[in-house]
Design a protein around this motif. Structure first.
Motif, PDB file in Angstrom:
ATOM      1  N   THR A 102       0.812  -7.638  -4.298  1.00 21.47           N
ATOM      2  CA  THR A 102       0.124  -6.338  -3.803  1.00 21.47           C
ATOM      3  C   THR A 102       0.512  -4.899  -4.146  1.00 21.47           C
ATOM      4  O   THR A 102       1.798  -4.753  -3.814  1.00 21.47           O
ATOM      5  CB  THR A 102      -0.561  -6.449  -2.372  1.00 21.47           C
ATOM      6  OG1 THR A 102      -0.785  -7.680  -1.824  1.00 21.47           O
ATOM      7  CG2 THR A 102      -1.304  -5.473  -2.024  1.00 21.47           C
ATOM      8  N   LEU A 103      -0.204  -4.256  -4.958  1.00 15.83           N
ATOM      9  CA  LEU A 103      -0.045  -3.069  -5.596  1.00 15.83           C
ATOM     10  C   LEU A 103      -0.560  -2.013  -4.635  1.00 15.83           C
ATOM     11  O   LEU A 103      -1.855  -2.024  -4.461  1.00 15.83           O
ATOM     12  CB  LEU A 103      -0.518  -2.739  -7.004  1.00 15.83           C
ATOM     13  CG  LEU A 103       0.015  -1.500  -7.519  1.00 15.83           C
ATOM     14  CD1 LEU A 103       1.486  -1.235  -7.752  1.00 15.83           C
ATOM     15  CD2 LEU A 103      -0.682  -1.449  -9.045  1.00 15.83           C
ATOM     16  N   THR A 104       0.072  -0.963  -4.055  1.00 18.73           N
ATOM     17  CA  THR A 104      -0.509   0.016  -3.147  1.00 18.73           C
ATOM     18  C   THR A 104      -0.121   1.530  -3.673  1.00 18.73           C
ATOM     19  O   THR A 104       0.953   1.694  -4.167  1.00 18.73           O
ATOM     20  CB  THR A 104       0.018  -0.015  -1.762  1.00 18.73           C
ATOM     21  OG1 THR A 104       0.009  -1.462  -1.120  1.00 18.73           O
ATOM     22  CG2 THR A 104      -0.499   1.017  -0.823  1.00 18.73           C
ATOM     23  N   MET A 105      -1.194   1.968  -4.087  1.00 18.33           N
ATOM     24  CA  MET A 105      -1.223   3.285  -4.601  1.00 18.33           C
ATOM     25  C   MET A 105      -1.865   4.522  -3.901  1.00 18.33           C
ATOM     26  O   MET A 105      -3.058   4.326  -3.313  1.00 18.33           O
ATOM     27  CB  MET A 105      -1.812   3.477  -6.286  1.00 18.33           C
ATOM     28  CG  MET A 105      -1.395   2.188  -7.013  1.00 18.33           C
ATOM     29  SD  MET A 105      -2.408   2.300  -8.450  1.00 18.33           S
ATOM     30  CE  MET A 105      -3.664   1.187  -7.911  1.00 18.33           C
ATOM     31  N   ASN A 106      -1.241   5.476  -3.774  1.00 17.41           N
ATOM     32  CA  ASN A 106      -1.646   6.643  -3.310  1.00 17.41           C
ATOM     33  C   ASN A 106      -1.698   7.660  -4.260  1.00 17.41           C
ATOM     34  O   ASN A 106      -1.225   8.102  -5.031  1.00 17.41           O
ATOM     35  CB  ASN A 106      -0.571   7.304  -2.367  1.00 17.41           C
ATOM     36  CG  ASN A 106      -0.356   6.605  -1.174  1.00 17.41           C
ATOM     37  OD1 ASN A 106      -1.173   5.749  -0.510  1.00 17.41           O
ATOM     38  ND2 ASN A 106       0.836   6.545  -0.625  1.00 17.41           N
ATOM     39  N   LEU A 107      -3.327   8.229  -4.478  1.00 13.45           N
ATOM     40  CA  LEU A 107      -3.644   8.709  -5.795  1.00 13.45           C
ATOM     41  C   LEU A 107      -4.412   9.903  -5.578  1.00 13.45           C
ATOM     42  O   LEU A 107      -5.150  10.384  -6.329  1.00 13.45           O
ATOM     43  CB  LEU A 107      -4.435   7.780  -6.593  1.00 13.45           C
ATOM     44  CG  LEU A 107      -3.417   6.461  -7.210  1.00 13.45           C
ATOM     45  CD1 LEU A 107      -4.402   5.514  -8.060  1.00 13.45           C
ATOM     46  CD2 LEU A 107      -2.256   6.910  -7.927  1.00 13.45           C
ATOM     47  N   GLY A 108      -4.261  10.584  -4.305  1.00 13.34           N
ATOM     48  CA  GLY A 108      -4.993  11.500  -3.977  1.00 13.34           C
ATOM     49  C   GLY A 108      -6.360  11.547  -3.428  1.00 13.34           C
ATOM     50  O   GLY A 108      -7.132  12.641  -3.358  1.00 13.34           O
ATOM     51  N   TYR A 109      -6.868  10.180  -3.370  1.00 11.68           N
ATOM     52  CA  TYR A 109      -7.972   9.843  -2.611  1.00 11.68           C
ATOM     53  C   TYR A 109      -7.772   9.903  -0.932  1.00 11.68           C
ATOM     54  O   TYR A 109      -6.604   9.975  -0.571  1.00 11.68           O
ATOM     55  CB  TYR A 109      -8.530   8.719  -3.110  1.00 11.68           C
ATOM     56  CG  TYR A 109      -8.857   8.411  -4.354  1.00 11.68           C
ATOM     57  CD1 TYR A 109      -9.663   9.209  -5.010  1.00 11.68           C
ATOM     58  CD2 TYR A 109      -8.123   7.416  -5.309  1.00 11.68           C
ATOM     59  CE1 TYR A 109     -10.034   9.185  -6.324  1.00 11.68           C
ATOM     60  CE2 TYR A 109      -8.631   7.454  -6.710  1.00 11.68           C
ATOM     61  CZ  TYR A 109      -9.274   8.135  -7.138  1.00 11.68           C
ATOM     62  OH  TYR A 109      -9.761   8.176  -8.497  1.00 11.68           O
ATOM     63  N   SER A 110      -8.946   9.872  -0.254  1.00 11.39           N
ATOM     64  CA  SER A 110      -8.761   9.855   1.121  1.00 11.39           C
ATOM     65  C   SER A 110      -8.441   8.583   1.633  1.00 11.39           C
ATOM     66  O   SER A 110      -8.032   8.240   2.794  1.00 11.39           O
ATOM     67  CB  SER A 110     -10.212  10.136   1.883  1.00 11.39           C
ATOM     68  OG  SER A 110     -11.109   9.210   1.350  1.00 11.39           O
ATOM     69  N   HIS A 111      -8.074   7.716   0.533  1.00 13.29           N
ATOM     70  CA  HIS A 111      -7.688   6.218   1.032  1.00 13.29           C
ATOM     71  C   HIS A 111      -6.738   5.776   0.256  1.00 13.29           C
ATOM     72  O   HIS A 111      -6.603   6.300  -1.039  1.00 13.29           O
ATOM     73  CB  HIS A 111      -8.958   5.190   1.182  1.00 13.29           C
ATOM     74  CG  HIS A 111      -9.604   5.155  -0.488  1.00 13.29           C
ATOM     75  ND1 HIS A 111     -10.581   6.250  -0.673  1.00 13.29           N
ATOM     76  CD2 HIS A 111      -9.562   4.455  -1.248  1.00 13.29           C
ATOM     77  CE1 HIS A 111     -10.871   5.883  -1.859  1.00 13.29           C
ATOM     78  NE2 HIS A 111     -10.388   4.911  -2.273  1.00 13.29           N
TER      79      HIS A 111
END
Length: 179
Positions: A102-111
């Motif tokens: 599983t790849l988890t990305m924080n990309l500036g979205y609210s989620h």
């Protein structure tokens, strides 16, 4: 005449190659890949080389000749060395992590954006701003890398987003003030 289709492919040590009807199978240290070839293209194994032949010089057969040879060459390369795509993540607060498949990305979205790797694809994150996607199937590696990049493509003003490591983003100048 197809120049690519005429080149033989050397079978490296540790790779098993077989043709059963229209099914081509390549087994190696990195896995097994199979493909359905066109019935008009013949595949011959002579010693440790694979050669390809076409029945005539019709346009479709000429195209399939080089295509089949290129796809089989990619399969042989994939099961011996594998393929790899490196993506860079640029942006304040943008970061990535991987746990298992599983790849988890924080990309500036609210989620958070969460993606699961398909079978045969391996994901690594050497740092919080880099993703390495690797596997034996060149098409699957490229497709998954494109899907990851699609989640936040790079923008031309600040360069924020996910880009390929070898990709160059053409930067634009911002608005100029009133004069």
């Amino acid at each position: 005449m197809s120049r690519i289709g005429l080149k033989p492919i050397a079978i490296p040590a540790g790779v098993d190659f077989s043709v059963d009807g229209n099914t081509v199978t390549v087994k190696g240290p990195n896995g097994t890949l199979t493909m359905e070839k066109s019935p008009s293209i013949s595949v011959n194994v002579e010693g440790s080389e694979i050669t390809f032949a076409r029945p005539n010089d019709e346009k479709e057969n000429r195209a399939l000749h080089g295509l089949t040879r290129a796809l089989v060459a990619n399969m042989v390369e994939g099961v011996t060395n594998g393929f790899k795509r490196v993506l860079d993540v640029n942006g304040v607060g943008y970061r990535v992590s991987v746990s298992g498949e599983t790849l988890t990305m924080n990309l500036g979205y609210s989620h958070q954006v969460i993606m699961t790797a398909p079978a045969g694809i391996k994901i690594e994150c050497p740092s919080q701003t880099q993703i390495v996607i690797s596997g034996a199937d060149k098409q699957a590696v490229g497709q998954f890398a494109a899907q990851v990049r699609e989640k936040r493509p790079p923008e031309p003003y600040k360069g924020k987003g996910i880009k390929y490591a070898e990709e160059h983003i053409r930067r634009k100048e911002g608005k100029t003030g009133k004069k």
